[in-house]
Design a protein around this motif. Structure first.
Motif, PDB file in Angstrom:
ATOM      1  N   ALA A 192       0.843  -1.194   0.000  1.00  0.00           N
ATOM      2  CA  ALA A 192       0.000   0.000   0.000  1.00  0.00           C
ATOM      3  C   ALA A 192       0.875   1.240   0.000  1.00  0.00           C
ATOM      4  O   ALA A 192       1.818   1.347   0.770  1.00  0.00           O
ATOM      5  CB  ALA A 192      -0.907   0.001   1.230  1.00  0.00           C
ATOM      6  N   THR A 193       0.579   2.192  -0.880  1.00  0.00           N
ATOM      7  CA  THR A 193       1.299   3.462  -0.890  1.00  0.00           C
ATOM      8  C   THR A 193       0.406   4.601  -0.405  1.00  0.00           C
ATOM      9  O   THR A 193       0.803   5.747  -0.427  1.00  0.00           O
ATOM     10  CB  THR A 193       1.822   3.771  -2.302  1.00  0.00           C
ATOM     11  N   ALA A 194      -0.808   4.298  -0.020  1.00  0.00           N
ATOM     12  CA  ALA A 194      -1.719   5.278   0.561  1.00  0.00           C
ATOM     13  C   ALA A 194      -2.270   4.682   1.844  1.00  0.00           C
ATOM     14  O   ALA A 194      -2.288   3.479   2.026  1.00  0.00           O
ATOM     15  CB  ALA A 194      -2.857   5.598  -0.417  1.00  0.00           C
ATOM     16  N   SER A 195      -2.721   5.549   2.747  1.00  0.00           N
ATOM     17  CA  SER A 195      -3.289   5.059   3.998  1.00  0.00           C
ATOM     18  C   SER A 195      -4.785   4.843   3.837  1.00  0.00           C
ATOM     19  O   SER A 195      -5.411   5.341   2.894  1.00  0.00           O
ATOM     20  CB  SER A 195      -3.038   6.074   5.113  1.00  0.00           C
ATOM     21  N   THR A 196      -5.369   4.106   4.783  1.00  0.00           N
ATOM     22  CA  THR A 196      -6.809   3.901   4.727  1.00  0.00           C
ATOM     23  C   THR A 196      -7.565   5.219   4.905  1.00  0.00           C
ATOM     24  O   THR A 196      -8.646   5.391   4.342  1.00  0.00           O
ATOM     25  CB  THR A 196      -7.246   2.898   5.808  1.00  0.00           C
ATOM     26  N   ASP A 197      -7.016   6.152   5.667  1.00  0.00           N
ATOM     27  CA  ASP A 197      -7.667   7.452   5.819  1.00  0.00           C
ATOM     28  C   ASP A 197      -7.712   8.188   4.483  1.00  0.00           C
ATOM     29  O   ASP A 197      -8.712   8.826   4.138  1.00  0.00           O
ATOM     30  CB  ASP A 197      -6.931   8.302   6.857  1.00  0.00           C
ATOM     31  N   ASP A 198      -6.616   8.107   3.712  1.00  0.00           N
ATOM     32  CA  ASP A 198      -6.583   8.755   2.403  1.00  0.00           C
ATOM     33  C   ASP A 198      -7.672   8.211   1.484  1.00  0.00           C
ATOM     34  O   ASP A 198      -8.225   8.936   0.660  1.00  0.00           O
ATOM     35  CB  ASP A 198      -5.226   8.534   1.719  1.00  0.00           C
ATOM     36  N   ALA A 199      -7.961   6.920   1.588  1.00  0.00           N
ATOM     37  CA  ALA A 199      -8.815   6.242   0.620  1.00  0.00           C
ATOM     38  C   ALA A 199     -10.228   5.968   1.133  1.00  0.00           C
ATOM     39  O   ALA A 199     -10.986   5.276   0.461  1.00  0.00           O
ATOM     40  CB  ALA A 199      -8.157   4.925   0.205  1.00  0.00           C
ATOM     41  N   ALA A 200     -10.605   6.497   2.283  1.00  0.00           N
ATOM     42  CA  ALA A 200     -11.917   6.198   2.852  1.00  0.00           C
ATOM     43  C   ALA A 200     -13.045   6.588   1.913  1.00  0.00           C
ATOM     44  O   ALA A 200     -13.992   5.816   1.700  1.00  0.00           O
ATOM     45  CB  ALA A 200     -12.081   6.891   4.200  1.00  0.00           C
ATOM     46  N   HIS A 201     -12.963   7.769   1.329  1.00  0.00           N
ATOM     47  CA  HIS A 201     -14.030   8.208   0.425  1.00  0.00           C
ATOM     48  C   HIS A 201     -14.061   7.370  -0.840  1.00  0.00           C
ATOM     49  O   HIS A 201     -15.136   7.091  -1.386  1.00  0.00           O
ATOM     50  CB  HIS A 201     -13.876   9.691   0.098  1.00  0.00           C
ATOM     51  N   ALA A 202     -12.890   6.945  -1.305  1.00  0.00           N
ATOM     52  CA  ALA A 202     -12.839   6.055  -2.457  1.00  0.00           C
ATOM     53  C   ALA A 202     -13.499   4.715  -2.130  1.00  0.00           C
ATOM     54  O   ALA A 202     -14.225   4.150  -2.954  1.00  0.00           O
ATOM     55  CB  ALA A 202     -11.393   5.841  -2.891  1.00  0.00           C
ATOM     56  N   ALA A 203     -13.272   4.205  -0.929  1.00  0.00           N
ATOM     57  CA  ALA A 203     -13.878   2.938  -0.520  1.00  0.00           C
ATOM     58  C   ALA A 203     -15.394   3.049  -0.470  1.00  0.00           C
ATOM     59  O   ALA A 203     -16.117   2.143  -0.924  1.00  0.00           O
ATOM     60  CB  ALA A 203     -13.333   2.515   0.844  1.00  0.00           C
ATOM     61  N   ILE A 204     -15.893   4.155   0.069  1.00  0.00           N
ATOM     62  CA  ILE A 204     -17.341   4.359   0.131  1.00  0.00           C
ATOM     63  C   ILE A 204     -17.928   4.439  -1.272  1.00  0.00           C
ATOM     64  O   ILE A 204     -18.960   3.817  -1.576  1.00  0.00           O
ATOM     65  CB  ILE A 204     -17.663   5.632   0.934  1.00  0.00           C
ATOM     66  N   SER A 205     -17.266   5.165  -2.147  1.00  0.00           N
ATOM     67  CA  SER A 205     -17.725   5.291  -3.529  1.00  0.00           C
ATOM     68  C   SER A 205     -17.751   3.939  -4.227  1.00  0.00           C
ATOM     69  O   SER A 205     -18.704   3.600  -4.939  1.00  0.00           O
ATOM     70  CB  SER A 205     -16.819   6.261  -4.291  1.00  0.00           C
ATOM     71  N   LEU A 206     -16.703   3.145  -4.025  1.00  0.00           N
ATOM     72  CA  LEU A 206     -16.625   1.824  -4.636  1.00  0.00           C
ATOM     73  C   LEU A 206     -17.733   0.917  -4.107  1.00  0.00           C
ATOM     74  O   LEU A 206     -18.378   0.186  -4.869  1.00  0.00           O
ATOM     75  CB  LEU A 206     -15.253   1.214  -4.360  1.00  0.00           C
ATOM     76  N   ALA A 207     -17.965   0.954  -2.790  1.00  0.00           N
ATOM     77  CA  ALA A 207     -19.030   0.134  -2.198  1.00  0.00           C
ATOM     78  C   ALA A 207     -20.393   0.511  -2.755  1.00  0.00           C
ATOM     79  O   ALA A 207     -21.234  -0.353  -3.039  1.00  0.00           O
ATOM     80  CB  ALA A 207     -19.009   0.281  -0.679  1.00  0.00           C
ATOM     81  N   GLN A 208     -20.622   1.798  -2.928  1.00  0.00           N
ATOM     82  CA  GLN A 208     -21.908   2.263  -3.462  1.00  0.00           C
ATOM     83  C   GLN A 208     -22.065   1.862  -4.921  1.00  0.00           C
ATOM     84  O   GLN A 208     -23.143   1.433  -5.348  1.00  0.00           O
ATOM     85  CB  GLN A 208     -22.018   3.774  -3.297  1.00  0.00           C
ATOM     86  N   ARG A 209     -21.007   1.986  -5.687  1.00  0.00           N
ATOM     87  CA  ARG A 209     -21.061   1.664  -7.116  1.00  0.00           C
ATOM     88  C   ARG A 209     -21.268   0.177  -7.343  1.00  0.00           C
ATOM     89  O   ARG A 209     -22.009  -0.233  -8.229  1.00  0.00           O
ATOM     90  CB  ARG A 209     -19.768   2.113  -7.796  1.00  0.00           C
ATOM     91  N   GLN A 210     -20.611  -0.638  -6.511  1.00  0.00           N
ATOM     92  CA  GLN A 210     -20.654  -2.090  -6.695  1.00  0.00           C
ATOM     93  C   GLN A 210     -21.719  -2.781  -5.845  1.00  0.00           C
ATOM     94  O   GLN A 210     -21.912  -3.984  -5.957  1.00  0.00           O
ATOM     95  CB  GLN A 210     -19.292  -2.696  -6.354  1.00  0.00           C
ATOM     96  N   HIS A 211     -22.398  -2.004  -4.986  1.00  0.00           N
ATOM     97  CA  HIS A 211     -23.398  -2.593  -4.088  1.00  0.00           C
ATOM     98  C   HIS A 211     -22.790  -3.750  -3.296  1.00  0.00           C
ATOM     99  O   HIS A 211     -23.347  -4.851  -3.228  1.00  0.00           O
ATOM    100  CB  HIS A 211     -24.620  -3.062  -4.876  1.00  0.00           C
ATOM    101  N   CYS A 212     -21.630  -3.478  -2.719  1.00  0.00           N
ATOM    102  CA  CYS A 212     -20.914  -4.523  -1.992  1.00  0.00           C
ATOM    103  C   CYS A 212     -20.279  -3.934  -0.743  1.00  0.00           C
ATOM    104  O   CYS A 212     -20.394  -2.737  -0.468  1.00  0.00           O
ATOM    105  CB  CYS A 212     -19.843  -5.156  -2.889  1.00  0.00           C
ATOM    106  N   ILE A 213     -19.590  -4.772  -0.010  1.00  0.00           N
ATOM    107  CA  ILE A 213     -18.811  -4.349   1.146  1.00  0.00           C
ATOM    108  C   ILE A 213     -17.373  -4.160   0.697  1.00  0.00           C
ATOM    109  O   ILE A 213     -16.837  -4.973  -0.060  1.00  0.00           O
ATOM    110  CB  ILE A 213     -18.893  -5.407   2.258  1.00  0.00           C
ATOM    111  N   VAL A 214     -16.754  -3.093   1.138  1.00  0.00           N
ATOM    112  CA  VAL A 214     -15.331  -2.870   0.883  1.00  0.00           C
ATOM    113  C   VAL A 214     -14.606  -2.934   2.223  1.00  0.00           C
ATOM    114  O   VAL A 214     -14.900  -2.158   3.132  1.00  0.00           O
ATOM    115  CB  VAL A 214     -15.070  -1.527   0.187  1.00  0.00           C
ATOM    116  N   ALA A 215     -13.700  -3.886   2.332  1.00  0.00           N
ATOM    117  CA  ALA A 215     -12.881  -4.057   3.539  1.00  0.00           C
ATOM    118  C   ALA A 215     -11.467  -3.610   3.179  1.00  0.00           C
ATOM    119  O   ALA A 215     -10.739  -4.327   2.503  1.00  0.00           O
ATOM    120  CB  ALA A 215     -12.898  -5.499   3.999  1.00  0.00           C
ATOM    121  N   MET A 216     -11.114  -2.429   3.607  1.00  0.00           N
ATOM    122  CA  MET A 216      -9.814  -1.845   3.274  1.00  0.00           C
ATOM    123  C   MET A 216      -8.896  -2.016   4.477  1.00  0.00           C
ATOM    124  O   MET A 216      -9.141  -1.475   5.555  1.00  0.00           O
ATOM    125  CB  MET A 216      -9.986  -0.366   2.921  1.00  0.00           C
TER     126      MET A 216
END
Length: 269
Positions: A141-165
């Protein structure tokens, strides 16, 4: 929103011993199988296109890890993911180093339309999947989970799934409900394939707790966090840590999981 105790998720896993079809990389096969067995699930490692669809329909869950990709494996993964979607078998995508090459990006983009139940990834991989990053440094990982939290939420919404980062701090979301999980041990990144094994363990927990996939995923992460912390107290280095982690997963009780998990529900991100 009320969630069942995390310990109930582990109790269900051990009562049902779900069969997890693992399409994982060469490096991770042995360690992943041992992690599943130690925790209470049953592993199987199949990749041949002649049987993956048939076996996926029989399994409790499917885990796809793209660590050591090849074109034949990518085709088998497509067959398995398509079957899982059609048979309503839960499946987990581990998009290892998805941002590193065009081939990995193409394979993941072809898998996503089969609607994984859970995406388990590090922050860089989550950002690559959401188009926020085009490069990744291998499996690190070159980014932290804090950096990518909004990306994870967006991905979960787009895919209708759970994202475990996962990372130094874990972030879990279904697009609406978000959790932060702490714990583990600094030796964990020093042992290869632990993340691969965790993805398969998530599949096992979701298979055993189909009505509670979010809580089941959180329970799998909490198992790793608590067991990792305990293993680190006993280990002298990465070698002994790996053995101690298997023992800690085996010794973990439902009460441990409910009482020792360091989970925080987040109301805003």
């Amino acid at each position: 929103m009320a969630y069942p105790p995390l310990g109930d998720m582990l109790a269900a896993l051990r009562e049902t011993t779900p069969l997890v079809h693992c399409m994982t990389n060469y490096v991770a096969m042995n360690s992943t199988a041992n992690l599943l067995l130690a925790t209470g699930a049953s592993p199987a490692m199949l990749h041949a296109p002649e049987e993956v669809a048939e076996f996926t329909a029989l399994a409790g869950a499917l885990s796809i890890n793209i660590g050591t990709l090849s074109t034949p494996w990518a085709e088998s993964m497509q067959l398995a993911a398509r079957t899982a979607n059609a048979s309503q078998t839960p499946w987990v995508l581990d998009p290892v180093a998805v941002g590193a090459t065009a081939f990995r990006q193409q394979v993941c983009q072809a898998l996503l339309p089969h609607w994984p139940s859970v995406i388990r990834a590090n922050a860089s991989e989550v950002m690559a999947l959401t188009g926020l990053a085009s490069q990744g440094r291998g499996v690190d990982a070159t980014a932290s989970t804090d950096d990518a939290a909004h990306a994870a939420i967006s991905l979960a919404q787009r895919q209708h799934c759970i994202v475990a980062m996962t990372g130094e701090t874990d972030f879990l979301t279904d697009g609406t409900h978000h959790f932060r999980l702490t714990g583990g041990h600094p030796l964990m990144p020093r042992v290869t394939t632990l993340g691969c094994g965790l993805s398969a363990l998530v599949a096992g927990f979701v298979a055993a707790n189909r009505e509670h996939p979010l809580t089941a995923t959180l329970a799998a992460l909490a198992c790793f966090s608590i067991a990792g912390h305990r293993a680190g107290q006993r280990a002298d280095g990465p070698g002994s840590f790996q053995v101690a982690l298997l023992d800690a997963l085996y010794q973990l009780t439902p009460d441990d999981l409910s009482s020792l998990s360091q989970v925080e529900a987040l109301h805003a991100v």
